[in-house]
Scaffold this motif. Structure first.
Motif, mmCIF file in Angstrom:
data_model
loop_
_atom_site.group_PDB
_atom_site.id
_atom_site.type_symbol
_atom_site.label_atom_id
_atom_site.label_comp_id
_atom_site.label_asym_id
_atom_site.label_seq_id
_atom_site.Cartn_x
_atom_site.Cartn_y
_atom_site.Cartn_z
ATOM 1 N N THR A 131 0.828 -1.084 0.221
ATOM 2 C CA THR A 131 -0.109 0.047 0.150
ATOM 3 C C THR A 131 0.888 1.187 0.179
ATOM 4 O OG1 THR A 131 -1.686 -1.224 1.073
ATOM 5 C CG2 THR A 131 -1.695 1.262 1.061
ATOM 6 N N VAL A 133 0.793 5.635 0.405
ATOM 7 C CA VAL A 133 -0.104 6.524 0.907
ATOM 8 C C VAL A 133 0.635 7.852 0.481
ATOM 9 C CG1 VAL A 133 -0.654 5.255 2.873
ATOM 10 C CG2 VAL A 133 1.486 6.402 3.047
ATOM 11 N N VAL A 158 -6.217 10.752 -4.392
ATOM 12 C CA VAL A 158 -6.639 9.264 -4.025
ATOM 13 C C VAL A 158 -7.972 8.856 -4.270
ATOM 14 C CG1 VAL A 158 -6.434 8.138 -1.874
ATOM 15 C CG2 VAL A 158 -4.654 9.615 -2.573
ATOM 16 N N SER A 159 -8.947 9.791 -3.919
ATOM 17 C CA SER A 159 -10.436 9.245 -4.023
ATOM 18 C C SER A 159 -10.665 9.120 -5.452
ATOM 19 C CB SER A 159 -11.273 10.260 -3.514
ATOM 20 O OG SER A 159 -11.126 11.502 -3.954
ATOM 21 N N ASP A 162 -9.229 5.763 -6.106
ATOM 22 C CA ASP A 162 -9.834 4.908 -5.146
ATOM 23 C C ASP A 162 -9.524 3.555 -5.285
ATOM 24 O OD1 ASP A 162 -12.132 4.433 -3.605
ATOM 25 O OD2 ASP A 162 -13.740 4.020 -4.923
ATOM 26 N N PRO A 164 -7.494 0.196 -2.929
ATOM 27 C CA PRO A 164 -7.100 -0.057 -1.501
ATOM 28 C C PRO A 164 -5.667 -0.236 -1.433
ATOM 29 C CG PRO A 164 -7.936 -2.030 -2.524
ATOM 30 C CD PRO A 164 -8.312 -0.812 -3.635
ATOM 31 N N ARG A 167 -3.823 5.000 -0.656
ATOM 32 C CA ARG A 167 -4.516 5.632 0.441
ATOM 33 C C ARG A 167 -3.928 6.995 0.849
ATOM 34 N NH1 ARG A 167 -9.251 2.998 1.158
ATOM 35 N NH2 ARG A 167 -8.940 3.675 -1.042
ATOM 36 N N ASN A 169 -2.050 9.531 3.526
ATOM 37 C CA ASN A 169 -1.381 9.966 4.904
ATOM 38 C C ASN A 169 -1.867 11.118 5.039
ATOM 39 O OD1 ASN A 169 0.308 10.412 7.009
ATOM 40 N ND2 ASN A 169 2.152 9.947 5.871
ATOM 41 N N TRP A 192 -10.546 6.938 2.662
ATOM 42 C CA TRP A 192 -9.297 6.756 1.929
ATOM 43 C C TRP A 192 -8.150 6.901 2.933
ATOM 44 C CZ3 TRP A 192 -13.515 9.924 0.067
ATOM 45 C CH2 TRP A 192 -14.189 9.298 -0.823
ATOM 46 N N GLY A 194 -5.173 6.027 5.200
ATOM 47 C CA GLY A 194 -4.116 4.781 5.504
ATOM 48 C C GLY A 194 -3.256 5.162 6.790
ATOM 49 N N TYR A 226 -12.326 5.228 12.832
ATOM 50 C CA TYR A 226 -10.821 4.930 12.619
ATOM 51 C C TYR A 226 -10.160 4.147 13.367
ATOM 52 C CZ TYR A 226 -6.211 6.190 11.020
ATOM 53 O OH TYR A 226 -4.799 6.076 10.891
#
Length: 272
Positions: A131, A133, A158-159, A162, A164, A167, A169, A192, A194, A226
């Motif tokens: 992943t 970020v 990031v959105s 989209d 996984p 993400r 930071n 979104w 991470g 979260y």
């Protein structure tokens, strides 16, 4: 950024002994073999810089970023880093962008290229099972001229991808300087996120030294559901690293309830 008077490996040990996880920046400045040994002894590395050179907003820079991201994945595997951090462009030793943009920021072509680059990053992450970020920065104090730096920019990018494997930071120190409305920002960005990074404003020291009421932010993050990493990316005020760590834990202890009772900042060992 804490225990700065100690050699790097001793800093890592000291943080680990407190039951906390560790994050590192550019891996090229570290003894990766030694860090890998510490990881084998139980040190948890939540994140590290996921590229060394390159840029999001132009084709040549994008190819460079992807190549150094691939190299970073191999280092991340050796130390067990769970996230690989990105910025809009490479940052120099003082935090200034290697390739700055003008006062009007990135143009539409740069935005299109950045979106394409991040799709390629997400595809790389999916192939390699890691992943990435993307971190927001502030433009008025620490990182003037950095493209795609504001939290609104990183959230948009990031959105839009989209994935996984890509993400946010979400650095609340930077966001407070540039945009404010931290709880609202966390709520908008939540699907979104991470990682959340914290430091107080002004000064970039531990919670409780400035204007942000992190207890309220922590309670809101808890209410939102979260359960990810909270990273203290802050200097120790007065040079007291123990007190800085205590302050960070205290700010979140009332809201988060990790297995050891001290909260998400402790990065429990079974965190997914």
């Amino acid at each position: 950024m804490i225990y700065g008077d100690l050699p790097m490996l001793e800093r890592v040990r000291r943080i680990h002994e407190r039951g906390l996880a560790v994050e590192i920046w550019d891996w090229r400045g570290h003894d990766v073999d030694a860090l890998a040994t510490l990881a084998g002894e139980g040190v948890v590395f939540t994140s590290m810089t996921g590229y060394t050179t390159g840029r999001l907003g132009d084709p040549e820079g994008a190819d460079e970023l992807l190549a150094t991201a691939a190299a970073s994945i191999e280092v991340g595997r050796r130390i067990g880093a769970r996230a690989l951090n990105l910025h809009g462009t490479g940052l120099g030793p003082t935090g200034l962008p290697v390739t700055p943009v003008g006062p009007d920021g990135a143009d539409e072509q740069m935005w299109r290229t950045a979106r394409d680059t991040l799709r390629r990053v997400a595809d790389l992450g999916e192939r390699e099972g890691v992943t990435f970020v993307l971190e927001n920065l502030n433009l008025s104090v620490d990182h003037p001229g950095t493209p795609f730096a504001r939290a609104a920019d990183t959230l948009d990018l990031v959105s839009g991808v989209d994935s996984p494997h890509l993400r946010l930071n979400l650095d609340l120190y930077h966001a407070q300087i540039g945009e404010g409305d931290l709880i609202g920002l966390c709520r908008r960005a939540l699907p979104w996120i991470g990682e959340v990074q914290v430091a107080d404003v002004p000064g970039r020291c531990e919670p409780g030294t400035g204007e942000i009421r992190y207890e309220g932010v922590a309670a809101a993050l808890e209410d939102m559901g979260y359960r990810g990493v909270v990273g203290l990316e802050a200097f120790a005020s007065g040079g007291d690293s123990v007190a800085a760590g205590d302050a960070a834990l205290e700010a979140f202890v009332g809201a988060f309830s990790g297995p050891d009772g001290r909260g998400a900042t402790t990065e429990p060992r079974d965190h997914p």
